[in-house]
Enzyme design. Structure first.
Site, PDB file in Angstrom:
ATOM      1  N   LYS A   1       0.816  -1.149  -0.015  1.00 59.67           N
ATOM      2  CA  LYS A   1      -0.025   0.002  -0.056  1.00 59.67           C
ATOM      3  C   LYS A   1       1.006   1.153  -0.190  1.00 59.67           C
ATOM      4  O   LYS A   1       2.173   1.344   0.161  1.00 59.67           O
ATOM      5  CB  LYS A   1      -0.979  -0.089   1.207  1.00 59.67           C
ATOM      6  CG  LYS A   1      -1.931  -1.122   1.075  1.00 59.67           C
ATOM      7  CD  LYS A   1      -2.889  -1.159   2.239  1.00 59.67           C
ATOM      8  CE  LYS A   1      -4.037  -2.355   2.215  1.00 59.67           C
ATOM      9  NZ  LYS A   1      -4.855  -2.236   3.476  1.00 59.67           N
TER      10      LYS A   1
ATOM     11  N   TYR B   1     -12.679  -1.812  -3.438  1.00 61.74           N
ATOM     12  CA  TYR B   1     -13.045  -1.929  -2.115  1.00 61.74           C
ATOM     13  C   TYR B   1     -14.712  -1.813  -1.759  1.00 61.74           C
ATOM     14  O   TYR B   1     -15.019  -1.550  -0.908  1.00 61.74           O
ATOM     15  CB  TYR B   1     -12.511  -0.747  -1.140  1.00 61.74           C
ATOM     16  CG  TYR B   1     -10.960  -1.371  -0.852  1.00 61.74           C
ATOM     17  CD1 TYR B   1     -10.762  -2.567  -0.193  1.00 61.74           C
ATOM     18  CD2 TYR B   1     -10.077  -0.216  -0.986  1.00 61.74           C
ATOM     19  CE1 TYR B   1      -9.419  -2.665   0.428  1.00 61.74           C
ATOM     20  CE2 TYR B   1      -8.763  -0.625  -0.495  1.00 61.74           C
ATOM     21  CZ  TYR B   1      -8.638  -1.797   0.200  1.00 61.74           C
ATOM     22  OH  TYR B   1      -7.175  -2.312   0.844  1.00 61.74           O
TER      23      TYR B   1
ATOM     24  N   PHE C   1     -15.172   3.862   7.849  1.00 65.43           N
ATOM     25  CA  PHE C   1     -13.627   4.254   7.399  1.00 65.43           C
ATOM     26  C   PHE C   1     -13.584   4.044   5.811  1.00 65.43           C
ATOM     27  O   PHE C   1     -12.572   4.468   5.249  1.00 65.43           O
ATOM     28  CB  PHE C   1     -12.784   2.967   8.191  1.00 65.43           C
ATOM     29  CG  PHE C   1     -12.938   1.645   7.655  1.00 65.43           C
ATOM     30  CD1 PHE C   1     -12.695   1.262   6.532  1.00 65.43           C
ATOM     31  CD2 PHE C   1     -13.737   0.514   8.471  1.00 65.43           C
ATOM     32  CE1 PHE C   1     -12.891  -0.099   6.017  1.00 65.43           C
ATOM     33  CE2 PHE C   1     -13.949  -0.536   8.115  1.00 65.43           C
ATOM     34  CZ  PHE C   1     -13.521  -1.058   6.884  1.00 65.43           C
TER      35      PHE C   1
ATOM     36  N   ASN D   1      -1.940  -0.137   7.121  1.00 60.83           N
ATOM     37  CA  ASN D   1      -1.392  -1.327   7.491  1.00 60.83           C
ATOM     38  C   ASN D   1      -0.291  -1.786   6.468  1.00 60.83           C
ATOM     39  O   ASN D   1      -0.241  -3.285   6.436  1.00 60.83           O
ATOM     40  CB  ASN D   1      -2.335  -2.311   7.947  1.00 60.83           C
ATOM     41  CG  ASN D   1      -3.438  -2.485   6.947  1.00 60.83           C
ATOM     42  OD1 ASN D   1      -3.538  -1.869   5.796  1.00 60.83           O
ATOM     43  ND2 ASN D   1      -4.585  -2.959   7.268  1.00 60.83           N
TER      44      ASN D   1
ATOM     45  N   HIS E   1      -1.991  -5.602   1.448  1.00 61.26           N
ATOM     46  CA  HIS E   1      -3.206  -6.300   1.335  1.00 61.26           C
ATOM     47  C   HIS E   1      -3.107  -7.556   0.865  1.00 61.26           C
ATOM     48  O   HIS E   1      -2.098  -7.992   0.180  1.00 61.26           O
ATOM     49  CB  HIS E   1      -4.031  -5.445   0.331  1.00 61.26           C
ATOM     50  CG  HIS E   1      -5.250  -6.092  -0.281  1.00 61.26           C
ATOM     51  ND1 HIS E   1      -6.460  -6.091   0.393  1.00 61.26           N
ATOM     52  CD2 HIS E   1      -5.256  -6.891  -1.509  1.00 61.26           C
ATOM     53  CE1 HIS E   1      -7.367  -6.771  -0.183  1.00 61.26           C
ATOM     54  NE2 HIS E   1      -6.830  -7.516  -1.325  1.00 61.26           N
TER      55      HIS E   1
ATOM     56  N   GLU F   1      -9.927 -10.136  -7.643  1.00 60.53           N
ATOM     57  CA  GLU F   1      -8.934  -8.979  -7.405  1.00 60.53           C
ATOM     58  C   GLU F   1      -7.605  -9.498  -8.381  1.00 60.53           C
ATOM     59  O   GLU F   1      -7.093  -8.226  -8.812  1.00 60.53           O
ATOM     60  CB  GLU F   1      -8.230  -9.107  -5.971  1.00 60.53           C
ATOM     61  CG  GLU F   1      -9.373  -8.693  -4.994  1.00 60.53           C
ATOM     62  CD  GLU F   1      -9.098  -8.898  -3.678  1.00 60.53           C
ATOM     63  OE1 GLU F   1      -9.929  -8.508  -2.612  1.00 60.53           O
ATOM     64  OE2 GLU F   1      -7.869  -9.367  -3.297  1.00 60.53           O
TER      65      GLU F   1
HETATM   66  P1  IDP Z   1      -7.975  -6.747   5.520  1.00 59.04           P
HETATM   67  O1  IDP Z   1      -7.186  -5.815   4.660  1.00 59.04           O
HETATM   68  O2  IDP Z   1      -7.252  -7.344   6.916  1.00 59.04           O
HETATM   69  O3  IDP Z   1      -8.663  -7.757   4.950  1.00 59.04           O
HETATM   70  P2  IDP Z   1     -10.538  -5.461   5.815  1.00 59.04           P
HETATM   71  O4  IDP Z   1     -11.619  -5.481   7.083  1.00 59.04           O
HETATM   72  O5  IDP Z   1     -11.071  -5.826   4.347  1.00 59.04           O
HETATM   73  O6  IDP Z   1      -9.399  -5.746   6.285  1.00 59.04           O
HETATM   74  O7  IDP Z   1     -10.423  -3.804   5.480  1.00 59.04           O
HETATM   75  C1  IDP Z   1      -9.750  -3.496   4.393  1.00 59.04           C
HETATM   76  C2  IDP Z   1      -8.794  -2.250   4.732  1.00 59.04           C
HETATM   77  O8  IDP Z   1      -9.634  -1.210   5.219  1.00 59.04           O
HETATM   78  C3  IDP Z   1      -7.818  -2.770   5.883  1.00 59.04           C
HETATM   79  O9  IDP Z   1      -6.716  -3.429   5.216  1.00 59.04           O
HETATM   80  C4  IDP Z   1      -7.505  -1.061   6.449  1.00 59.04           C
HETATM   81  O10 IDP Z   1      -6.624  -0.537   5.445  1.00 59.04           O
HETATM   82  C5  IDP Z   1      -8.706  -0.454   6.386  1.00 59.04           C
HETATM   83  N1  IDP Z   1      -9.712  -0.671   7.725  1.00 59.04           N
HETATM   84  C6  IDP Z   1     -10.113  -1.784   7.951  1.00 59.04           C
HETATM   85  N2  IDP Z   1     -10.840  -1.655   9.148  1.00 59.04           N
HETATM   86  C7  IDP Z   1     -10.514  -0.258   9.498  1.00 59.04           C
HETATM   87  C8  IDP Z   1     -10.738   0.552  10.614  1.00 59.04           C
HETATM   88  O11 IDP Z   1     -11.324   0.269  11.584  1.00 59.04           O
HETATM   89  N3  IDP Z   1     -10.353   2.063  10.462  1.00 59.04           N
HETATM   90  C9  IDP Z   1      -9.697   2.405   9.440  1.00 59.04           C
HETATM   91  N4  IDP Z   1      -9.277   1.807   8.359  1.00 59.04           N
HETATM   92  C10 IDP Z   1      -9.885   0.431   8.559  1.00 59.04           C
HETATM   93 MG    MG Z   2     -10.222  -7.673   3.316  1.00 53.08          MG
END
Ligand code: IDP
Ligand code: MG
Length: 152
Positions: free
Chosen positions: A12, A52, A60, A115, A118, A129
């Site tokens: 990312k 997404y 978020f 984070n 992905h 994807e």
């Molecule tokens: P994942 O990437 O571990 O599959 P997902 O729940 O699919 O997690 O969320 C997609 C992305 O959205 C996350 O990787 C992160 O960048 C962002 N995200 C998820 N939950 C939150 C949150 O509670 N606050 C802010 N950003 C979030």
């Molecule tokens: Mg996800």
């Protein structure tokens, strides 16, 4: 024995900007994944909202779209036995503070949004994807085994 699978991964914009592309790819290669396609690009807002789509309406979502479109990212397709689950394991939990030590998000992530990486969450997501970022023509058949580096 796990079936041979492919999964879609992203480095990312936070991790690209921090200079972590090489280190993240090293961790991936050391775990025995073969890179069968890779490109660097910046997503438009429309493309990011499509990628997404399942998070549309979440609190978020707008911030996630701002973040993922904020700079270039690296997209790649990984191949390995059980690649989808194995790469999710290597990434660690969504929130780097909760990710197991040594995982990519623990090592390179900043917070639950920024984070670093992905990875597809199921074989069905992986198919969608991979097709989002790559055409069939752009993906390699790794007929020659790629060497697994011994250490960083
Ligand atoms: P994942 O990437 O571990 O599959 P997902 O729940 O699919 O997690 O969320 C997609 C992305 O959205 C996350 O990787 C992160 O960048 C962002 N995200 C998820 N939950 C939150 C949150 O509670 N606050 C802010 N950003 C979030
Ligand atoms: Mg996800």
């Amino acid at each position: 024995m796990n079936a041979l699978e492919r999964t879609l991964g992203l480095i990312k914009p936070d991790a690209v900007q921090a200079g972590h592309i090489g280190k993240i790819l090293d961790h991936i290669l050391m775990r025995g994944f073969r890179i069968v396609g890779m490109r660097m690009l910046r997503l438009s807002r429309t493309a990011a909202e499509n990628f997404y789509f399942m998070h549309r309406g979440r609190p978020f979502f707008e911030s996630l779209i701002d973040f993922i479109t904020s700079g270039p990212l690296v997209a790649f397709v990984l191949e390995r036995e059980g690649a989808v689950h194995a790469y999710r394991e290597l990434m660690g939990a969504t929130d780097p503070a909760k990710a197991a030590p040594g995982t990519l998000r623990a090592l390179f992530g900043t917070n639950v949004e920024r984070n670093a990486v992905h990875g597809s969450d199921s074989p069905e997501s992986a198919r969608r994807e991979i097709a989002f970022f790559f055409s069939e023509m752009e993906l390699m058949f790794p007929l020659v085994e790629q060497k697994i580096p011994a250490e960083l």
